[in-house]
Every structure is written in C-alpha cells, then in structure tokens.
Design a protein around this motif. Structure first.
Motif, short mmCIF file in Angstrom:
data_model
loop_
_atom_site.label_atom_id
_atom_site.label_comp_id
_atom_site.label_asym_id
_atom_site.label_seq_id
_atom_site.Cartn_x
_atom_site.Cartn_y
_atom_site.Cartn_z
N SER A 31 0.82 -1.21 0.00
CA SER A 31 0.00 0.00 0.00
C SER A 31 0.85 1.26 0.00
N THR A 32 2.04 1.23 0.63
CA THR A 32 2.90 2.41 0.62
C THR A 32 3.46 2.62 -0.79
N ASP A 83 7.33 -4.29 6.50
CA ASP A 83 6.40 -4.61 7.60
C ASP A 83 6.99 -4.21 8.94
N LYS A 120 5.77 0.96 11.81
CA LYS A 120 6.66 -0.13 11.36
C LYS A 120 7.99 -0.19 12.12
#
Ligand code: 5RP
Length: 219
Positions: A31-32, A83, A120
C-alpha cells in the motif's frame, strides 16, 4: 484519510526526490508503494522493474514500460515499503507475499530506499510481525517442522500462492535478535525459497513518516 495513510503518502512523496530522469526504477509492492506509484506520472522514467505482478499491472496502467530484470543490469534505485524496520535498517518484508521477487530486485539495486509509517519501527524484529517464509509446495510440512525446531510457530497462509507458484509460512516467535544469522539459517533449510528477513541486504535509506513529518535515516 487515516493518519497511517497520510504517513504512507508523505513517505512516498519524500521518495520521489531519489528518482532521477530517465532512470530504470525498481518498484516494490504494497500500500505504501501504491502511494508512490500514483505519483510516478510526475517523473520521467525510462522504465521500471516490478517486484510483483500486482505492481507490474499498476505500472502498466500508467503507461510505464516494464523491463525484465535480466535485461536491466544493475539498477540505481529500488523503492519499497516494509512490515517492520529496526535501528540498523534491517527489515521484515513479505506481508504482501512478494518477498522473493522483492529481495531479488533489492539485491540487484545499488540503493534501496525504504518508506515506512511510524507503526513499522521496532526495537527487535519479529516480535509483533511474523517472518514470512516462501516454500516450495512439496516441502511445506518438512519446512514447518524445521521451523518448530528453531522455536518458531509457522502458520500456513491459506489460499495464497506467490507469483512463483509457492506457499508462505508466516512464522511467529522466531528469535530475530541476530537478523543476519537467522536470515542465513532459514535460507539453509531445504525447500525454503526465500525468507522475509532483509538483513544481509538491508535498506540504505529509511524514510520514516510520523505525524511530525518524514525523517530521513541513512545506513
Ligand atoms: C510486500 C511487502 C510490503 O512492502 C510490506 O508488506 C509493507 O506493505 P504496506 O506498504 O502495505 O504496509 O513486503 O511483500
């Protein structure tokens, strides 16, 4: 827009300044990275090497040429998310299941810029997020037993097949206090294709977004 989404967008915007004119860019997955892809029409790329089919489709939809890594040579830049990240810019990746292709493109690049939101950052990798491990389908149970021997708790990612036709074991409770050593140990298990610890080849630049802005941390 949630604060986390705003942070992802801010990190992606900050990554743009590393992209040079006519570059072949290595593009990660997640998504980033999707926030970055939305911004790519602002830059002039020669083409891109994609780290997954999903990313490839998104880039193609923007009219960006997809280049096979085998014909691209060493890339100047790879941009991806993660992550988890520790203070040494070592990472856990593979939440999206693209770890193998991501590790290959990262290894073939001179610079790895990693974009993360504040959630994160961790002191020790693997305590909250499991280590994704890509395994050949036939070796799934064997590898799972080896992971239990190492103190891990592997969970089969049901219904998921990687771009290479393999399976993922999301492995909790591994001791990741020495990420380089564990990355190597996991690679040595027969049937393991790749593991989500990026320690031997960690990020070179971390763009860490928080509600206060984007911090740039160099290796
Ligand atoms: C995909 C990855 C991603 O980089 C990671 O899961 C982070 O994803 P997101 O940007 O959606 O938080 O390793 O395999």
């Amino acid at each position: 827009m949630s604060d986390q989404n705003a942070q992802k967008q801010a990190a992606a915007k900050a990554a743009l300044r590393y992209i040079e004119d006519e570059m072949i860019l290595g593009v990660g997955t997640g998504s980033t990275v999707n926030c970055l892809i939305e911004l790519l029409p602002q830059v002039n790329l020669k083409g891109a090497v994609a780290s997954s089919k999903v990313t490839e489709d998104k880039l193609r939809a923007l009219g960006i040429d997809i280049i096979d890594l085998n014909f691209a040579g060493t890339l100047d830049l790879y941009i991806d998310g993660a992550d988890e990240v520790n203070a040494d810019l070592q990472l856990i990746k593979g939440g999206g299941g693209a770890l193998t292709r991501e590790k290959i493109v990262a290894a073939a690049s001179n610079k790895f810029v990693c974009m993360v939101d504040a959630s994160k950052s961790v002191e020790v990798l693997g305590r909250a997020f499991p280590v994704p491990i890509e395994v050949l389908p036939q070796a799934r149970s064997y590898v799972a037993r080896q992971l239990v021997e190492l103190g891990g708790e592997p969970v089969y990612r049901e219904g998921f097949v990687t771009d290479y036709g393999n399976l993922i074991l999301d492995t909790y409770d591994l001791d990741v206090s020495n990420p380089i050593a564990l990355e190597q140990t996991l690679n040595n298990i027969v049937g393991v294709v790749c593991n989500g610890i990026f320690a031997a080849n960690q990020a070179d630049v971390l763009l860490k977004a928080s509600s206060a802005g984007v911090e740039t941390i160099l290796r």
